[in-house]
Design a protein around this motif. Sequence first.
Motif, PDB file in Angstrom:
ATOM      1  N   UNK A 103     -11.757  -8.805   7.432  1.00 30.51           N
ATOM      2  CA  UNK A 103     -10.807  -9.234   6.414  1.00 30.51           C
ATOM      3  C   UNK A 103      -9.522  -8.429   6.556  1.00 30.51           C
ATOM      4  N   UNK A 104      -8.385  -9.046   6.214  1.00 28.96           N
ATOM      5  CA  UNK A 104      -7.084  -8.358   6.216  1.00 28.96           C
ATOM      6  C   UNK A 104      -6.757  -7.710   7.557  1.00 28.96           C
ATOM      7  N   UNK A 105      -7.195  -8.344   8.639  1.00 28.92           N
ATOM      8  CA  UNK A 105      -6.921  -7.807   9.960  1.00 28.92           C
ATOM      9  C   UNK A 105      -7.763  -6.618  10.347  1.00 28.92           C
ATOM     10  N   UNK A 106      -8.799  -6.337   9.576  1.00 30.38           N
ATOM     11  CA  UNK A 106      -9.662  -5.192   9.874  1.00 30.38           C
ATOM     12  C   UNK A 106     -11.110  -5.493   9.583  1.00 30.38           C
ATOM     13  N   UNK A 107     -11.890  -4.443   9.526  1.00 32.04           N
ATOM     14  CA  UNK A 107     -13.325  -4.558   9.288  1.00 32.04           C
ATOM     15  C   UNK A 107     -13.682  -3.874   7.968  1.00 32.04           C
ATOM     16  N   UNK A 108     -14.480  -4.562   7.178  1.00 31.45           N
ATOM     17  CA  UNK A 108     -14.947  -3.972   5.926  1.00 31.45           C
ATOM     18  C   UNK A 108     -15.941  -2.845   6.237  1.00 31.45           C
ATOM     19  N   UNK A 109     -15.795  -1.713   5.560  1.00 28.21           N
ATOM     20  CA  UNK A 109     -16.691  -0.583   5.782  1.00 28.21           C
ATOM     21  C   UNK A 109     -18.027  -0.846   5.098  1.00 28.21           C
ATOM     22  N   UNK A 110     -19.105  -0.647   5.841  1.00 29.07           N
ATOM     23  CA  UNK A 110     -20.453  -0.759   5.297  1.00 29.07           C
ATOM     24  C   UNK A 110     -21.149   0.588   5.483  1.00 29.07           C
ATOM     25  N   UNK A 111     -21.473   1.236   4.359  1.00 32.66           N
ATOM     26  CA  UNK A 111     -22.175   2.506   4.406  1.00 32.66           C
ATOM     27  C   UNK A 111     -23.660   2.280   4.659  1.00 32.66           C
ATOM     28  N   UNK A 112     -24.268   3.236   5.354  1.00 34.09           N
ATOM     29  CA  UNK A 112     -25.716   3.202   5.498  1.00 34.09           C
ATOM     30  C   UNK A 112     -26.234   4.631   5.580  1.00 34.09           C
ATOM     31  N   UNK A 113     -27.506   4.814   5.261  1.00 32.27           N
ATOM     32  CA  UNK A 113     -28.110   6.146   5.305  1.00 32.27           C
ATOM     33  C   UNK A 113     -29.605   6.006   5.540  1.00 32.27           C
ATOM     34  N   UNK A 114     -30.224   7.081   5.991  1.00 33.47           N
ATOM     35  CA  UNK A 114     -31.654   7.056   6.258  1.00 33.47           C
ATOM     36  C   UNK A 114     -32.110   8.362   6.861  1.00 33.47           C
ATOM     37  N   UNK A 115     -33.435   8.512   6.953  1.00 27.75           N
ATOM     38  CA  UNK A 115     -34.009   9.755   7.447  1.00 27.75           C
ATOM     39  C   UNK A 115     -34.510   9.656   8.882  1.00 27.75           C
ATOM     40  N   UNK A 116     -34.491   8.464   9.459  1.00 26.18           N
ATOM     41  CA  UNK A 116     -34.974   8.253  10.821  1.00 26.18           C
ATOM     42  C   UNK A 116     -33.790   7.841  11.694  1.00 26.18           C
ATOM     43  N   UNK A 117     -33.445   8.686  12.669  1.00 24.60           N
ATOM     44  CA  UNK A 117     -32.244   8.446  13.478  1.00 24.60           C
ATOM     45  C   UNK A 117     -32.343   7.150  14.274  1.00 24.60           C
ATOM     46  N   UNK A 118     -33.505   6.858  14.824  1.00 26.07           N
ATOM     47  CA  UNK A 118     -33.659   5.635  15.623  1.00 26.07           C
ATOM     48  C   UNK A 118     -33.539   4.391  14.754  1.00 26.07           C
ATOM     49  N   UNK A 119     -34.109   4.443  13.555  1.00 23.78           N
ATOM     50  CA  UNK A 119     -34.001   3.301  12.636  1.00 23.78           C
ATOM     51  C   UNK A 119     -32.553   3.076  12.236  1.00 23.78           C
ATOM     52  N   UNK A 120     -31.836   4.156  11.956  1.00 24.85           N
ATOM     53  CA  UNK A 120     -30.422   4.018  11.600  1.00 24.85           C
ATOM     54  C   UNK A 120     -29.614   3.436  12.756  1.00 24.85           C
ATOM     55  N   UNK A 121     -29.950   3.825  13.965  1.00 21.63           N
ATOM     56  CA  UNK A 121     -29.227   3.298  15.125  1.00 21.63           C
ATOM     57  C   UNK A 121     -29.405   1.788  15.242  1.00 21.63           C
ATOM     58  N   UNK A 122     -30.603   1.287  14.967  1.00 22.56           N
ATOM     59  CA  UNK A 122     -30.843  -0.156  15.024  1.00 22.56           C
ATOM     60  C   UNK A 122     -30.093  -0.889  13.917  1.00 22.56           C
ATOM     61  N   UNK A 123     -30.071  -0.298  12.729  1.00 15.07           N
ATOM     62  CA  UNK A 123     -29.340  -0.925  11.620  1.00 15.07           C
ATOM     63  C   UNK A 123     -27.839  -0.908  11.904  1.00 15.07           C
ATOM     64  N   UNK A 124     -27.352   0.172  12.478  1.00 14.24           N
ATOM     65  CA  UNK A 124     -25.934   0.225  12.859  1.00 14.24           C
ATOM     66  C   UNK A 124     -25.590  -0.920  13.811  1.00 14.24           C
ATOM     67  N   UNK A 125     -26.456  -1.183  14.782  1.00 10.75           N
ATOM     68  CA  UNK A 125     -26.210  -2.270  15.727  1.00 10.75           C
ATOM     69  C   UNK A 125     -26.076  -3.610  14.995  1.00 10.75           C
ATOM     70  N   UNK A 126     -26.935  -3.829  14.007  1.00  7.73           N
ATOM     71  CA  UNK A 126     -26.872  -5.081  13.250  1.00  7.73           C
ATOM     72  C   UNK A 126     -25.577  -5.156  12.450  1.00  7.73           C
ATOM     73  N   UNK A 127     -25.231  -4.070  11.769  1.00 11.14           N
ATOM     74  CA  UNK A 127     -24.002  -4.053  10.972  1.00 11.14           C
ATOM     75  C   UNK A 127     -22.786  -4.325  11.854  1.00 11.14           C
ATOM     76  N   UNK A 128     -22.740  -3.698  13.009  1.00 16.32           N
ATOM     77  CA  UNK A 128     -21.589  -3.877  13.906  1.00 16.32           C
ATOM     78  C   UNK A 128     -21.583  -5.273  14.522  1.00 16.32           C
ATOM     79  N   UNK A 129     -22.763  -5.817  14.804  1.00 16.96           N
ATOM     80  CA  UNK A 129     -22.825  -7.181  15.339  1.00 16.96           C
ATOM     81  C   UNK A 129     -22.333  -8.197  14.318  1.00 16.96           C
TER      82      UNK A 129
END
Length: 214
Positions: free
Chosen positions: A155-181
């Motif tokens: 939106x508005x020529x940019x990307x909306x920021x989506x926060x995420x958090x978690x205790x498992x680094x690998x799980x967060x990495x997979x969720x990050x991939x989905x958010x960025x996709x």
Amino acid sequence: MSIGIIGSGGLGSNVARALARKGLSATISNSRGPASLALLVEELGPSIKAGTVAQAASADVVLVAVRLEGLAKALGGLPAWHGRIVIDGTNPVEFLDPDSPDAKDPTNPLAAYGIKAIDLVGKHSSEVFREFVPGARVVKAFNHLDVQVLSQPEVSGGQRVQFFSGDDAAAKAEVRKILEAIGYFAVDLGSLDVGGRLAQLPFGPLAATNFIKI
């Protein structure tokens, strides 16, 4: 990696719209069954299909998009999670009947918004949430923005920021991939105990903060 969505209200349906716009596949479900989702999946196109809650819950990554007070009903009786990734989209708020006394309570600063805070006695919502998904790797996301903007990550020529958090680094990495996709600019807020509190509606410091990365 397969994606399931439990809940087809504002949160679940708008995340499904965001996925569909990028051609990303998911199974969406609700308590009323797949037939009740016919119009929604027709709107969204071939990448999103309707399924049962059990079918959605069998995905590699599962977004739980139901109200906090509905977790027991929505998740009760599901098979063990066995380390699969579950995205917690809950917040400690109760949605009020507009004709109820609570909706007119002058001591509730959120009454005008149709909600009131649920007192979790010092806990954040993910602490409560993870009790309903034993064995899952929980990541908090999709909870801090108005649900109506979730389908518009760019939106508005940019990307909306989506926060995420978690205790498992690998799980967060997979969720990050989905958010960025999907098209979001993903920002890691750290552990659930830290990030969960920061982005939690209604009183987290980052709650309802709508940043755009230009």
